[in-house]
Design a protein around this motif. Structure first.
Motif, short mmCIF file in Angstrom:
data_model
loop_
_atom_site.label_atom_id
_atom_site.label_comp_id
_atom_site.label_asym_id
_atom_site.label_seq_id
_atom_site.Cartn_x
_atom_site.Cartn_y
_atom_site.Cartn_z
N UNK A 50 0.79 -1.27 0.04
CA UNK A 50 0.02 0.14 -0.02
C UNK A 50 0.84 1.20 0.04
N UNK A 51 1.87 1.25 0.90
CA UNK A 51 2.79 2.55 0.91
C UNK A 51 3.55 2.68 -0.40
N UNK A 52 4.06 1.50 -1.16
CA UNK A 52 4.69 1.74 -2.55
C UNK A 52 3.59 2.19 -3.45
N UNK A 53 2.29 1.65 -3.51
CA UNK A 53 1.46 2.09 -4.61
C UNK A 53 0.96 3.29 -4.29
N UNK A 54 0.93 4.05 -3.19
CA UNK A 54 0.33 5.41 -2.87
C UNK A 54 1.53 6.37 -3.44
N UNK A 55 2.62 5.94 -3.77
CA UNK A 55 3.65 7.16 -4.41
C UNK A 55 3.23 7.11 -5.92
N UNK A 56 2.32 6.25 -6.51
CA UNK A 56 1.86 6.73 -7.75
C UNK A 56 1.15 7.63 -7.75
N UNK A 57 0.46 8.05 -6.71
CA UNK A 57 -0.32 9.11 -6.88
C UNK A 57 -1.90 8.89 -7.00
N UNK A 58 -2.80 9.71 -6.85
CA UNK A 58 -4.18 8.96 -6.85
C UNK A 58 -4.68 8.70 -8.26
N UNK A 59 -4.34 9.37 -9.27
CA UNK A 59 -4.47 9.04 -10.67
C UNK A 59 -3.88 7.56 -11.07
N UNK A 60 -2.53 7.61 -10.81
CA UNK A 60 -1.66 6.41 -11.00
C UNK A 60 -2.42 5.08 -10.30
N UNK A 61 -2.92 5.22 -9.17
CA UNK A 61 -3.66 3.94 -8.42
C UNK A 61 -5.15 3.79 -9.33
N UNK A 62 -5.77 4.74 -9.48
CA UNK A 62 -7.01 4.70 -10.19
C UNK A 62 -6.87 3.99 -11.67
N UNK A 63 -6.13 4.59 -12.32
CA UNK A 63 -6.00 4.26 -13.70
C UNK A 63 -5.26 2.88 -14.20
N UNK A 64 -4.23 2.48 -13.20
CA UNK A 64 -3.28 1.69 -13.47
C UNK A 64 -3.11 0.61 -12.61
N UNK A 65 -2.72 0.95 -11.17
CA UNK A 65 -2.47 -0.03 -10.25
C UNK A 65 -3.57 -0.95 -9.84
N UNK A 66 -4.80 -0.39 -9.76
CA UNK A 66 -5.86 -1.26 -9.69
C UNK A 66 -5.98 -2.53 -10.59
N UNK A 67 -5.68 -2.28 -11.79
CA UNK A 67 -5.90 -3.31 -12.76
C UNK A 67 -4.85 -4.35 -12.92
N UNK A 68 -3.72 -4.19 -12.34
CA UNK A 68 -2.52 -5.13 -12.46
C UNK A 68 -2.88 -6.65 -12.06
#
Length: 322
Positions: free
Chosen positions: A27-45
């Motif tokens: 979670x700490x690592x993913x948060x560094x992607x920023x809100x948009x990065x998590x919403x449009x990318x990380x959640x789909x991995x």
């Protein structure tokens, strides 16, 4: 016969399965992607990441704006505010009421502010930057629903002192307030409306920033007298008070622990600090503006169209569009 020696091979690097990391570390690592990065990318991995990204604790702090997300929004143009607003709503939904800090830059509407307020009653910190679609009425209605707000930062927002008055009345825990404009040295305009609204309605402030404000020594004196707990005051580019009378300057220096004066450096400001003086004049008024036009910063802005709406019902949201 000489013996031959062989150099031992380095030990093989053990294979690391990143999905086995503890959830809090992921979670700490993913948060560094920023809100948009998590919403449009990380959640789909993968399913594991999607589960982690759906935890409300991931969405206690939301930061949305074009400038910080160019890698994800490179195929979008600035007319797609509606897409960003839908991302903002998705982040609010995922927070499940645990949102405590929301920062929005470059877009927002009154409707979005109402959406946030209706689902984020625990919000402590709100920052709006260059959100020209926000009105005084829209912001005021939002603030009325945020009784726990402690910090309110408004940068280049076309709202009047009414929003200050509402924040003072409806947010008793407010300790930090910023109401920042673009600095003007010319034409010379004096206006104490913002300063008096702060003085009359925000007695509990500890931190106040009025960057680029047109207040005079009268407005400043009102703040000093009616905000007894004030410790930090930022008055950079407030050129009407560049030459204070000795008694007022002394009183200010004695009361305020951290003081930034009109001509102090703006290197650490973080936003546009260009001084926007008008150099050309048409008879009595620059660019044909009246006294009322010059004093008021509650301008009307044109709404640009042309951006396509984005179907956010899909869990993939903007990812498929990009």
């Amino acid at each position: 016969m000489a013996s031959t020696s062989t150099t031992p091979s380095p030990p093989a690097t053990p294979h690391r399965n990143w999905l086995e990391l503890p959830a809090d570390l992921t979670s700490s690592i993913l948060q560094r992607l920023g809100t948009v990065g998590v919403l449009v990318s990380a959640r789909k991995v993968c399913k594991t990441w999607r589960t982690i990204c759906s935890d409300p604790s991931m969405w206690r702090v939301v930061n949305l704006g074009y400038s910080d997300n160019s890698a994800y929004l490179k195929d979008f143009d600035c007319s797609l505010d509606s897409g960003m607003e839908k991302l903002a709503k998705k982040a609010v939904d995922l927070s499940c009421g645990e949102l405590v800090e929301f920062r929005i830059e470059d877009f927002a509407s009154d409707e979005l502010l109402q959406y946030i307020a209706n689902r984020s009653g625990q919000l402590r910190r709100l920052q709006l930057v260059s959100c020209y679609g926000v009105s005084t009425e829209g912001l005021s209605e939002m603030i009325k629903k945020l009784p726990f707000l402690e910090e309110l930062r408004l940068y280049y927002i076309p709202v009047s002192q009414q929003a200050i008055e509402v924040a003072g009345h409806c947010c008793p825990q407010l300790k930090s307030f910023s109401f920042n404009r673009h600095g003007y040295r010319w034409p010379h305009v004096e206006c104490d409306e913002d300063a008096l609204a702060v003085a009359e309605n925000m007695p509990g402030l500890r931190y106040l920033q009025l960057f680029g404000n047109k207040l005079t020594s009268n407005g400043l004196l009102a703040i000093i007298e009616k905000c007894p707990y004030l410790e930090s005051l930022d008055l950079r580019q407030c050129f009407n008070i560049a030459n204070l009378e000795h008694d007022l300057a002394k009183r200010l220096s004695q009361k305020i622990k951290v003081l930034r004066l009109p001509y102090d450096s703006t290197e650490d400001y973080g936003y546009d600090a260009e001084i926007n003086d008008w150099d050309s004049f048409d008879e009595d008024y620059p660019s044909g503006l009246s006294d009322i036009d010059i004093v008021s910063e509650d301008y009307d802005f044109y709404e640009f169209s042309g951006g396509s709406d984005i179907d956010m019902d899909s869990d993939y949201m903007l990812y498929d569009y990009i």
